[in-house]
Design a protein around this motif. Structure first.
Motif, PDB file in Angstrom:
ATOM      1  N   GLY A 155      -1.309  -6.518  52.932  1.00 40.88           N
ATOM      2  CA  GLY A 155      -2.344  -5.587  52.476  1.00 40.88           C
ATOM      3  C   GLY A 155      -3.470  -5.537  53.494  1.00 40.88           C
ATOM      4  O   GLY A 155      -3.406  -6.181  54.555  1.00 40.88           O
ATOM      5  N   ALA A 156      -4.509  -4.786  53.158  1.00 42.67           N
ATOM      6  CA  ALA A 156      -5.655  -4.696  54.068  1.00 42.67           C
ATOM      7  C   ALA A 156      -6.441  -6.001  54.096  1.00 42.67           C
ATOM      8  O   ALA A 156      -7.071  -6.334  55.097  1.00 42.67           O
ATOM      9  N   THR A 157      -6.407  -6.760  53.006  1.00 38.79           N
ATOM     10  CA  THR A 157      -7.090  -8.055  53.000  1.00 38.79           C
ATOM     11  C   THR A 157      -6.522  -8.941  54.102  1.00 38.79           C
ATOM     12  O   THR A 157      -7.271  -9.491  54.930  1.00 38.79           O
TER      13      THR A 157
ATOM     14  N   HIS B   3     -16.219  -4.626  52.938  1.00 33.47           N
ATOM     15  CA  HIS B   3     -15.410  -5.144  51.833  1.00 33.47           C
ATOM     16  C   HIS B   3     -15.423  -6.671  51.908  1.00 33.47           C
ATOM     17  O   HIS B   3     -15.536  -7.246  52.986  1.00 33.47           O
TER      18      HIS B   3
ATOM     19  N   MET C 172     -16.484  -0.883  58.935  1.00 31.75           N
ATOM     20  CA  MET C 172     -15.514  -0.119  58.152  1.00 31.75           C
ATOM     21  C   MET C 172     -15.632   1.380  58.391  1.00 31.75           C
ATOM     22  O   MET C 172     -16.708   1.889  58.729  1.00 31.75           O
TER      23      MET C 172
ATOM     24  N   ASN D 211     -15.937   1.438  50.410  1.00 28.71           N
ATOM     25  CA  ASN D 211     -15.188   1.577  49.157  1.00 28.71           C
ATOM     26  C   ASN D 211     -16.063   1.809  47.927  1.00 28.71           C
ATOM     27  O   ASN D 211     -15.597   2.350  46.940  1.00 28.71           O
TER      28      ASN D 211
ATOM     29  N   ASP E  64     -11.935  -1.399  59.247  1.00 27.31           N
ATOM     30  CA  ASP E  64     -11.194  -1.457  57.995  1.00 27.31           C
ATOM     31  C   ASP E  64     -11.085  -0.017  57.503  1.00 27.31           C
ATOM     32  O   ASP E  64     -12.079   0.583  57.088  1.00 27.31           O
TER      33      ASP E  64
ATOM     34  N   ALA F   4      -8.989   1.091  55.051  1.00 25.80           N
ATOM     35  CA  ALA F   4      -8.238   1.151  53.785  1.00 25.80           C
ATOM     36  C   ALA F   4      -8.609   2.388  52.959  1.00 25.80           C
ATOM     37  O   ALA F   4      -7.752   3.001  52.326  1.00 25.80           O
ATOM     38  N   GLN F   5      -9.899   2.768  52.972  1.00 28.20           N
ATOM     39  CA  GLN F   5     -10.343   3.921  52.170  1.00 28.20           C
ATOM     40  C   GLN F   5     -10.357   5.212  52.982  1.00 28.20           C
ATOM     41  O   GLN F   5     -10.737   6.261  52.453  1.00 28.20           O
TER      42      GLN F   5
ATOM     43  N   SER G 153      -4.015  -0.189  54.138  1.00 36.16           N
ATOM     44  CA  SER G 153      -3.480  -0.681  52.863  1.00 36.16           C
ATOM     45  C   SER G 153      -2.508   0.342  52.299  1.00 36.16           C
ATOM     46  O   SER G 153      -2.722   1.546  52.446  1.00 36.16           O
TER      47      SER G 153
ATOM     48  N   HIS H 198      -1.669   0.639  48.887  1.00 36.39           N
ATOM     49  CA  HIS H 198      -1.927   1.120  47.531  1.00 36.39           C
ATOM     50  C   HIS H 198      -3.157   1.998  47.363  1.00 36.39           C
ATOM     51  O   HIS H 198      -3.374   2.568  46.301  1.00 36.39           O
ATOM     52  N   LYS H 199      -3.990   2.150  48.380  1.00 33.76           N
ATOM     53  CA  LYS H 199      -5.120   3.064  48.270  1.00 33.76           C
ATOM     54  C   LYS H 199      -4.681   4.491  48.611  1.00 33.76           C
ATOM     55  O   LYS H 199      -5.455   5.425  48.470  1.00 33.76           O
TER      56      LYS H 199
HETATM   57  C1  LIG Z   1      -8.884  -2.142  48.805  1.00 32.51           C
HETATM   58  C2  LIG Z   1      -9.582  -2.467  50.058  1.00 32.51           C
HETATM   59  C3  LIG Z   1      -9.230  -3.590  50.804  1.00 32.51           C
HETATM   60  C4  LIG Z   1      -8.172  -4.559  50.355  1.00 32.51           C
HETATM   61  O1  LIG Z   1      -6.897  -3.999  50.493  1.00 32.51           O
HETATM   62  P1  LIG Z   1      -5.632  -4.715  49.843  1.00 32.51           P
HETATM   63  O2  LIG Z   1      -4.487  -3.940  50.414  1.00 32.51           O
HETATM   64  O3  LIG Z   1      -5.778  -4.572  48.370  1.00 32.51           O
HETATM   65  O4  LIG Z   1      -5.635  -6.129  50.298  1.00 32.51           O
HETATM   66  C5  LIG Z   1      -9.901  -3.826  51.982  1.00 32.51           C
HETATM   67  N1  LIG Z   1     -10.871  -3.011  52.396  1.00 32.51           N
HETATM   68  C6  LIG Z   1     -11.244  -1.924  51.711  1.00 32.51           C
HETATM   69  C7  LIG Z   1     -12.325  -1.049  52.239  1.00 32.51           C
HETATM   70  C8  LIG Z   1     -10.613  -1.618  50.509  1.00 32.51           C
HETATM   71  O5  LIG Z   1     -11.010  -0.548  49.815  1.00 32.51           O
END
Ligand SMILES: *Cc1c(COP(=O)(O)O)cnc(C)c1O
Length: 391
Positions: free
Chosen positions: A80-82, A110, A157, A161, A186, A188-189, A209, A211-212
């Motif tokens: 995942g992004a984490t 995040h 980022m 988020n 980052d 992810a969003q 990520s 799932h986003k």
């Molecule tokens: C959801 C999110 C993460 C974490 O992503 P995962 O795939 O759930 O580990 C990291 N950074 C941002 C900005 C996010 O919105």
């Protein structure tokens, strides 16, 4: 026979927390699990089933790479992004101690970046925490002032988020490079919400990520620019998968799902954008005549799918209770004794009281106009109900 009543599902306006898997993605994922399918280990070299699974993984790698303008060889699968953020920050800082021990990031990243930076600090690295402006963004001037000779990495980022605010990552990356540092973002969003191109924007490391963006949970990726200067120390050791950067058997179904999800994001970018912009306008218009609604989201520099709003004079937790049929999020953290307002809202200067009166609404591909209208009715009802209570 027992009779069951169909429970009314709450209206889901929490896409920034996670999005449902697109049915087309779920369909692809189901091809790589059972005995009559392509379940083999993509790292198995000794039989055809392994090679075929590897091809599935490689196609997904290309789909993810294409979405951000990268080369498939620059994509490292993670959980995942984490994990991608951990690998970027810890992996880069530990591998490049001789370049410098200094990392620049911001206070509203995040938790996967904030807590990773804190962990690095306890290892002896030095962190500079930039405070974004009220609009949730970091300026090039701020970054320039924080840069030092020993700055090895800058991590900022792309899209926040909680606020939806958009950083000018291309401009910030240029400053990092001017000082000889590497730039991580980052994103992810950001995938599917703003244009992303790692070449044009000169990004060195980018966290993604699944799932986003309508893919499955539990899968993500780190884009690692192919350049002799960009070396990472692995965090997870084992079979040497992902060119030694991240060991572990690749989850074919998860990866194929993320690949398909990103391919759809890429292909349907314009439709998704138009749909969401429409929902956002409808939502804002429906609240326009309500007094005391303050946007924490900087509307002129934010993605349209995230709206963080403060409802003056109303406690966010009470509003959340009154809005049982709408799934939204507060960003605050509950302790046994009290509720802590969101560190992101406090970080951009929202007063404590207003931060505690704030909710984040976020929309997505499957949100309908009906959802918005229904949610508006419930919100207006809840707000006026709470405001007429004696205080
Ligand atoms: C959801 C999110 C993460 C974490 O992503 P995962 O795939 O759930 O580990 C990291 N950074 C941002 C900005 C996010 O919105």
């Amino acid at each position: 026979m027992t009779t069951t009543t169909t429970p009314l599902l709450p209206i889901y306006l929490d896409y920034a927390a996670t999005a449902p898997v697109d049915a087309r993605v779920a369909e692809v994922m189901q091809r790589y699990l059972t005995v009559d399918q392509l379940f083999a280990n993509p790292a198995s070299r000794s039989h055809m089933l392994g090679w075929q699974a590897e091809q599935v993984v490689e196609q997904a790698r290309r789909q993810v790479a294409d979405t951000i303008g990268a080369d498939p060889r620059e994509i490292v699968w993670t959980s995942g992004a984490t994990e991608a953020n951990n690998l970027a920050l810890i992996g880069y800082m530990r591998a490049n101690r001789e370049r410098g021990m200094h990392l620049v990031t911001s206070t509203i990243e995040h938790k996967a970046v904030v807590d990773t930076a804190l962990a690095l600090e306890s290892e002896g690295f030095e962190i500079t925490w930039l405070t974004p402006g009220q609009d949730g963004t970091v300026t090039t001037e701020q970054l320039r002032a924080a840069m030092r000779d020993d700055t090895a990495l800058v991590s900022l980022m792309a899209v926040n988020n909680e606020l939806g605010s958009i950083n000018d990552i291309a401009a910030l990356a240029a400053i990092a490079h001017e000082f000889g540092a590497v730039f991580h973002t980052d994103a992810a969003q950001a995938v599917g919400r703003i244009p992303l191109n790692v070449v044009a924007q000169e990004i060195d490391l980018m966290s993604l990520s699944g799932h986003k963006s309508y893919g499955p949970k539990g899968v993500g990726a780190l884009y690692v620019k192919r350049h002799p200067d960009i070396r990472l120390e692995a965090l997870i050791h084992g079979g040497g998968h992902e060119r030694g950067m991240r060991s572990g058997t690749l989850p074919t179904h998860q990866i194929a799902g993320m690949g398909e999800a990103f391919a759809l994001i890429h292909k349907e970018y314009a439709e998704d954008q138009a749909h969401i912009a429409n929902l956002q306008q409808r939502f804002l218009a429906g609240l326009a005549d309500l007094d005391g609604v303050v946007a924490n989201t900087p509307l002129d520099r934010a993605v349209p799918n995230i709206l963080n709003l403060a409802f003056e004079g109303i406690d966010g937790e009470s509003l959340l209770m009154a809005l049982r049929d709408v799934a939204v999020s507060t960003g605050s953290a509950c302790n046994s004794a009290s509720v802590d307002p969101s560190y992101v809202l406090l970080g951009v200067g929202v007063p404590r009281g207003l931060a505690l009166s704030s909710l984040r609404f976020s929309f997505g591909r499957f949100t309908t106009q009906n959802d918005i209208d229904h949610a508006l009715t419930l919100i207006r009802h809840a707000v006026s109900g709470l405001r007429t209570l004696p205080r």
